[in-house]
Scaffold this motif. Structure first.
Motif, mmCIF file in Angstrom:
data_model
loop_
_atom_site.group_PDB
_atom_site.id
_atom_site.type_symbol
_atom_site.label_atom_id
_atom_site.label_comp_id
_atom_site.label_asym_id
_atom_site.label_seq_id
_atom_site.Cartn_x
_atom_site.Cartn_y
_atom_site.Cartn_z
ATOM 1 N N HIS A 314 0.829 -1.308 0.024
ATOM 2 C CA HIS A 314 0.320 0.069 0.057
ATOM 3 C C HIS A 314 0.916 1.338 -0.019
ATOM 4 O O HIS A 314 0.514 2.257 -0.698
ATOM 5 C CB HIS A 314 -0.852 0.019 1.325
ATOM 6 C CG HIS A 314 -2.050 0.899 1.031
ATOM 7 N ND1 HIS A 314 -3.032 1.180 0.241
ATOM 8 C CD2 HIS A 314 -2.395 1.886 2.017
ATOM 9 C CE1 HIS A 314 -3.886 1.970 0.211
ATOM 10 N NE2 HIS A 314 -3.584 2.335 1.628
ATOM 11 N N GLY A 315 1.933 1.352 0.961
ATOM 12 C CA GLY A 315 3.108 2.209 0.773
ATOM 13 C C GLY A 315 2.657 3.708 0.469
ATOM 14 O O GLY A 315 2.926 4.321 -0.570
ATOM 15 N N THR A 316 1.978 4.414 1.455
ATOM 16 C CA THR A 316 1.217 5.692 1.320
ATOM 17 C C THR A 316 2.440 6.879 1.343
ATOM 18 O O THR A 316 1.757 7.820 1.163
ATOM 19 C CB THR A 316 0.155 5.813 2.141
ATOM 20 O OG1 THR A 316 0.394 5.907 3.525
ATOM 21 C CG2 THR A 316 -1.003 4.726 1.832
ATOM 22 N N ASN A 321 1.271 4.623 8.127
ATOM 23 C CA ASN A 321 1.181 3.286 7.278
ATOM 24 C C ASN A 321 2.370 2.509 6.887
ATOM 25 O O ASN A 321 2.326 1.290 6.829
ATOM 26 C CB ASN A 321 0.663 3.757 5.875
ATOM 27 C CG ASN A 321 0.343 2.628 4.959
ATOM 28 O OD1 ASN A 321 -0.601 1.891 4.909
ATOM 29 N ND2 ASN A 321 1.367 2.487 3.949
ATOM 30 N N ASP A 322 3.543 3.073 6.576
ATOM 31 C CA ASP A 322 4.691 2.647 6.133
ATOM 32 C C ASP A 322 5.379 1.891 7.225
ATOM 33 O O ASP A 322 5.976 0.538 6.951
ATOM 34 C CB ASP A 322 5.829 3.396 5.417
ATOM 35 C CG ASP A 322 5.116 4.144 4.250
ATOM 36 O OD1 ASP A 322 4.093 3.952 3.629
ATOM 37 O OD2 ASP A 322 6.001 5.199 3.695
ATOM 38 N N THR A 323 5.434 2.398 8.246
ATOM 39 C CA THR A 323 6.064 1.606 9.400
ATOM 40 C C THR A 323 5.089 0.463 10.046
ATOM 41 O O THR A 323 5.571 -0.845 10.103
ATOM 42 C CB THR A 323 6.335 2.415 10.660
ATOM 43 O OG1 THR A 323 5.273 3.234 10.973
ATOM 44 C CG2 THR A 323 7.496 3.678 10.295
ATOM 45 N N ILE A 324 3.927 0.582 10.048
ATOM 46 C CA ILE A 324 2.839 -0.622 10.347
ATOM 47 C C ILE A 324 2.856 -1.528 9.303
ATOM 48 O O ILE A 324 3.096 -2.730 9.642
ATOM 49 C CB ILE A 324 1.491 -0.180 10.753
ATOM 50 C CG1 ILE A 324 1.906 0.852 11.871
ATOM 51 C CG2 ILE A 324 0.675 -1.180 10.883
ATOM 52 C CD1 ILE A 324 0.390 1.698 12.130
ATOM 53 N N GLU A 325 2.687 -1.348 8.240
ATOM 54 C CA GLU A 325 2.429 -2.272 7.053
ATOM 55 C C GLU A 325 3.919 -3.141 7.046
ATOM 56 O O GLU A 325 3.932 -4.150 6.690
ATOM 57 C CB GLU A 325 2.151 -1.474 5.720
ATOM 58 C CG GLU A 325 2.125 -2.456 4.588
ATOM 59 C CD GLU A 325 1.683 -1.986 3.195
ATOM 60 O OE1 GLU A 325 1.132 -2.505 2.336
ATOM 61 O OE2 GLU A 325 1.974 -0.521 2.921
#
Length: 419
Positions: A314-316, A321-325
């Motif tokens: 997803h990489g928004t 988002n980026d750290t959790i994903e």
């Protein structure tokens, strides 16, 4: 309500084939141009100040240029379509042609159209709101009521293709396109249809919407350098930049594709969706919902986590988002997958992102190459996965995953394979 037209379900055992792709994005019109830009360009081109966004803290966006819908609809019909529906129509026709299908010959009742969108015809609504304020209610377009709905893109595609099976609009925020693909997958596996045209479409350059995003501090404010603003996983990222476009796929039951001699680009083997039940906007801090969806999709596909070679994330370009994903991807799949976010070339197309990025994932499998995460200069040290940067990476890929998340706590995951 019984969606089942008949009991032809045995073809699901052959799997669900991806036989066609269609793309409309800021990176290009059509599959080949978009892939070429995403894999070879060093910076995005169609990103810059947007007229609707003047004087906002985030006044720029990724835009589609040169779209020609005249081949599929007349000028009057195009005028009463919201922009996101026009994108969907063009992408759908490319996908169907790519699949080698002829709408003049198919059994329309056995064709589904499922298109996701986060905000539907919001820009059409904004335009008519200005008309109402300036010229009064008698000047408001009667077409607005139908054009702004999320399902209007699916309806427009059905009309131009002659598809008379289930037609659905899916709205799960930025997971919409991925959930639309998953819904088509489920319809095919249930034997409801033989063919499904699925994906996402979005035209989000709405002044109130972007103003709200700026207030949330979710969006980049690099107005002096729009081309470098969207930088997923980078230590210096400060939010996303919206983009417009559409990505649609043709899915078929394996028996149907084989019977007509089609050559699948890839196979869709698993899908799962969950909800964080945590916040209207923020992902669950531990990523539990996304992890649950990822593990469930892999189980459905009968794929071991260690066998995943590539993830189009997803990489928004947001810190959360980026750290959790990436933490979830590392927890589930370990060190092996080559991770990328292609949003730096297309913008964050919200509900269309799952459609566009799943098409790019299919191409990565087919061409054995992982697109780079453009603008990634210094990986955030909190990112524990291998992110492809700078240039496309050749790789031996048999399985890839597409992950999506959205406001409201939505998570959706697709698992694709080469055979």
């Amino acid at each position: 309500m019984d969606l089942t037209n008949d009991s032809r379900t045995d073809g699901a055992a052959d799997g669900i084939a991806v036989t066609g792709l269609g793309l409309v994005s800021a990176a290009g019109l059509g599959v080949e141009q978009t892939w070429r830009e995403v894999t070879t360009a060093t910076a995005p081109s169609n990103v810059g100040p947007h007229e609707n966004l003047r004087e906002l803290p985030c006044d720029f966006a990724y835009t589609v240029e040169g779209l020609d819908i005249g081949r599929w609809v007349d000028a009057v019909s195009a005028r009463v379509m919201a922009p996101f529906a026009r994108f969907a129509v063009v992408a759908a026709h490319e996908a169907v042609a790519d699949a080698g299908l002829d709408p003049e010959c198919w059994e329309g009742g056995r064709v589904a159209v499922v298109i996701g969108s986060s905000h539907g015809g919001i820009t059409y609504h904004d335009e008519q709101q200005l008309v109402l304020a300036a010229r009064g209610p008698r000047r408001v377009a009667p077409s607005m009521a139908s054009a702004i709905t999320v399902n209007s893109a699916a309806g427009a595609v059905c009309r131009t293709l002659g598809a008379t099976g289930p037609a659905l609009g899916i709205a799960t925020a930025c997971a919409s396109g991925t959930d639309a693909i998953g819904t088509g997958y489920q319809l095919l596996r249930a034997g409801v249809v033989d063919v499904a045209v699925v994906g996402g479409a979005e035209a989000p350059c709405s002044r109130p919407l972007i103003a709200s995003g700026c207030q949330m501090r979710a969006m980049s404010r690099r107005c002096d350098d729009p081309a470098a603003a969207m930088r997923p996983f980078d230590a210096d990222r400060d939010g996303f930049v919206v983009g417009e476009g559409a990505g649609l796929l043709v899915l078929e039951r394996g028996d149907h594709a084989r019977a007509r001699g089609a050559s699948p680009r890839a196979w869709l083997r698993g899908y799962a969706a969950t909800n964080d039940a945590h916040s209207p906007v923020a992902p669950s801090p531990g990523g539990e919902g996304l992890e649950q969806a990822l593990r469930a999709a892999l189980r459905a596909a009968d794929v071991a986590p260690a066998d995943v070679g590539h993830v189009n994330a997803h990489g928004t370009s947001t810190v959360l988002n980026d750290t959790i994903e990436s933490a979830v991807l590392h927890r589930v799949c370990g060190e092996r997958p080559l991770v990328t976010s292609t949003k730096a070339m297309t913008g964050h197309t919200l509900g269309a992102s799952g459609g566009i990025e799943t098409a790019l994932t299919v191409l990565a499998l087919q061409r054995q190459s992982v697109p780079p995460t453009v603008n990634l200069e210094a990986l955030d040290p909190r990112i524990p996965v291998e992110v492809v940067a700078k240039e496309a990476r050749p790789a031996r890929l048999e399985c890839a995953v597409k992950t999506s998340s959205g406001f409201g706590g939505h998570n959706a995951v697709l698992v694709l394979t080469t055979s």
